[in-house]
Design a protein around this motif. Structure first.
Motif, PDB file in Angstrom:
ATOM      1  N   SER A  43     -12.378  11.925   3.157  1.00 61.81           N
ATOM      2  CA  SER A  43     -11.840  10.694   3.271  1.00 61.81           C
ATOM      3  C   SER A  43     -11.358  10.341   1.688  1.00 61.81           C
ATOM      4  N   LEU A  44     -10.240   9.640   1.744  1.00 64.10           N
ATOM      5  CA  LEU A  44      -9.486   9.605   0.091  1.00 64.10           C
ATOM      6  C   LEU A  44      -8.949   8.146   0.021  1.00 64.10           C
ATOM      7  N   SER A  45      -9.191   7.784  -1.040  1.00 59.78           N
ATOM      8  CA  SER A  45      -8.495   6.489  -1.385  1.00 59.78           C
ATOM      9  C   SER A  45      -7.171   6.684  -2.353  1.00 59.78           C
ATOM     10  N   TYR A  46      -6.311   6.165  -1.936  1.00 65.22           N
ATOM     11  CA  TYR A  46      -4.837   6.359  -2.538  1.00 65.22           C
ATOM     12  C   TYR A  46      -5.165   5.743  -4.209  1.00 65.22           C
ATOM     13  N   PRO A  47      -4.933   6.551  -5.224  1.00 62.69           N
ATOM     14  CA  PRO A  47      -4.817   6.008  -6.627  1.00 62.69           C
ATOM     15  C   PRO A  47      -3.699   4.926  -6.626  1.00 62.69           C
ATOM     16  N   HIS A  48      -4.006   3.822  -7.166  1.00 63.14           N
ATOM     17  CA  HIS A  48      -3.233   2.777  -7.380  1.00 63.14           C
ATOM     18  C   HIS A  48      -2.638   2.022  -6.075  1.00 63.14           C
ATOM     19  N   GLY A  49      -3.498   2.571  -4.944  1.00 65.98           N
ATOM     20  CA  GLY A  49      -3.083   1.844  -3.498  1.00 65.98           C
ATOM     21  C   GLY A  49      -1.900   2.222  -2.808  1.00 65.98           C
ATOM     22  N   ALA A  50      -1.137   3.096  -3.569  1.00 67.90           N
ATOM     23  CA  ALA A  50       0.289   3.602  -3.257  1.00 67.90           C
ATOM     24  C   ALA A  50       0.456   4.275  -1.966  1.00 67.90           C
ATOM     25  N   SER A  51       0.776   4.285  -0.918  1.00 67.01           N
ATOM     26  CA  SER A  51       1.192   5.506   0.022  1.00 67.01           C
ATOM     27  C   SER A  51       2.439   5.083   0.742  1.00 67.01           C
ATOM     28  N   ASP A  52       2.740   6.026   1.546  1.00 68.39           N
ATOM     29  CA  ASP A  52       4.229   6.038   2.235  1.00 68.39           C
ATOM     30  C   ASP A  52       3.968   6.697   3.383  1.00 68.39           C
ATOM     31  N   GLY A  53       5.362   7.063   4.092  1.00 72.94           N
ATOM     32  CA  GLY A  53       5.176   8.070   5.227  1.00 72.94           C
ATOM     33  C   GLY A  53       4.946   9.458   5.128  1.00 72.94           C
ATOM     34  N   ARG A  54       5.740   9.849   3.910  1.00 71.20           N
ATOM     35  CA  ARG A  54       5.721  11.234   3.368  1.00 71.20           C
ATOM     36  C   ARG A  54       4.164  11.464   2.911  1.00 71.20           C
ATOM     37  N   LEU A  88      -9.422  10.183   7.169  1.00 75.88           N
ATOM     38  CA  LEU A  88      -9.429   8.990   6.523  1.00 75.88           C
ATOM     39  C   LEU A  88      -8.683   8.571   5.010  1.00 75.88           C
ATOM     40  N   ALA A  89      -7.821   7.583   4.930  1.00 75.00           N
ATOM     41  CA  ALA A  89      -7.333   7.407   3.771  1.00 75.00           C
ATOM     42  C   ALA A  89      -7.243   5.871   3.747  1.00 75.00           C
ATOM     43  N   THR A  95     -21.538   8.028   1.190  1.00 75.53           N
ATOM     44  CA  THR A  95     -20.604   8.993   1.450  1.00 75.53           C
ATOM     45  C   THR A  95     -19.732   8.914   0.338  1.00 75.53           C
ATOM     46  N   LEU A  96     -19.383  10.393  -0.094  1.00 75.40           N
ATOM     47  CA  LEU A  96     -18.199  10.190  -1.385  1.00 75.40           C
ATOM     48  C   LEU A  96     -16.730  10.680  -0.530  1.00 75.40           C
ATOM     49  N   GLY A  97     -15.747  10.224  -1.302  1.00 80.15           N
ATOM     50  CA  GLY A  97     -14.441  10.505  -0.924  1.00 80.15           C
ATOM     51  C   GLY A  97     -13.627  11.028  -2.110  1.00 80.15           C
ATOM     52  N   THR A  98     -12.673  11.228  -2.083  1.00 77.79           N
ATOM     53  CA  THR A  98     -11.663  11.678  -3.052  1.00 77.79           C
ATOM     54  C   THR A  98     -10.623  10.703  -3.852  1.00 77.79           C
ATOM     55  N   ALA A 154     -15.014   4.385   8.504  1.00 77.18           N
ATOM     56  CA  ALA A 154     -14.797   5.318   9.056  1.00 77.18           C
ATOM     57  C   ALA A 154     -13.815   4.954  10.214  1.00 77.18           C
ATOM     58  N   VAL A 155     -13.334   6.159  10.751  1.00 79.82           N
ATOM     59  CA  VAL A 155     -12.017   6.524  11.639  1.00 79.82           C
ATOM     60  C   VAL A 155     -12.840   6.694  13.087  1.00 79.82           C
ATOM     61  N   PRO A 156     -12.717   5.954  14.100  1.00 78.12           N
ATOM     62  CA  PRO A 156     -12.187   4.633  14.282  1.00 78.12           C
ATOM     63  C   PRO A 156     -13.009   3.616  13.709  1.00 78.12           C
TER      64      PRO A 156
END
Length: 213
Positions: free
Chosen positions: A185-196, A208-209, A145-148, A80-82
């Motif tokens: 809430s989201l889990s980044y596929p392959h764990g990859a993220s950036d500022g955009r 939440l991501a 809980t489920l997220g995408t 969760a956030v926070p």
């Protein structure tokens, strides 16, 4: 058979001790959630798939972590956030084992769990993954809980703006329509993220991501 079970217990204890050691070291300087991320739990006694943990090994790992958490006064918390001070558990992709194996176990232990599902996997017809009806069943557990996890499980950082918005908006809308609950809430596929990506995730209404490194 006894020798095999002893080896299994040893592997579980070794992996659990590494996890516990990491959590202990981190808690000396930081508070908040320590997130344990898994993918699949299999009925096989041995697995060469890095994303799949044999059931007996997984159950031993859970037992060791629960024992340690109890002895240290640490709580199991929702992602969760926070972030709350404690240990959060997550499963990515939406494997069927999250319903068949993990959900009943965690329900008995009263451990919160967040499962991130990918629409493409759910609708693929592949028996390894949850079906639509099983996603709905999983969402009925009070501790889950489920997220995408995106529509197609593509690496979101490599998509153009139109593709990215589709992945974020469509996966959330599909899941919320399916389970009749908020899914922010989201889990980044392959764990990859950036500022955009972080900006687009917020614009799509996620609160939440989660990623990995």
């Amino acid at each position: 058979m006894e020798e095999h079970l002893n080896r299994l217990k040893y592997r579980a204890a070794l992996l659990a001790s590494k996890t516990i050691g990491w959590m202990s070291d981190q808690s000396r300087t930081h508070r908040g959630s320590r997130v344990l991320m898994f993918h699949d739990v299999s009925e096989h006694t041995v697995s060469n798939d890095i994303y799949s943990v044999p059931r007996r090994l997984f159950e031993c790992q859970v037992e060791h972590v629960v024992t340690w958490a109890t002895s240290q006064g640490r709580q199991f918390v929702e992602l969760a956030v926070p972030p709350a001070d404690g240990i959060a558990w997550t499963f990515d992709d939406g494997y069927r084992s999250s319903l068949a194996i993990v959900a009943p176990l965690f329900s008995t232990l009263k451990i919160p769990l967040c499962v991130f599902v990918s629409r493409q996997y759910v609708e693929s017809g592949d028996s390894r993954y949850l079906s639509r009806s099983e996603v709905i069943e999983l969402s009925s557990y009070p501790n889950i809980t489920l997220g995408t996890h995106g529509v197609s499980h593509r690496r979101l950082t490599e998509l153009n703006p139109s593709e990215l918005r589709h992945e974020l908006v469509e996966s959330r809308g599909w899941l919320e329509d399916l389970i009749g609950q908020s899914a922010n809430s989201l889990s980044y596929p392959h764990g990859a993220s950036d500022g955009r990506l972080v900006q687009e995730v917020a614009a799509a209404g996620y609160v939440l991501a989660a990623g990995s490194s």
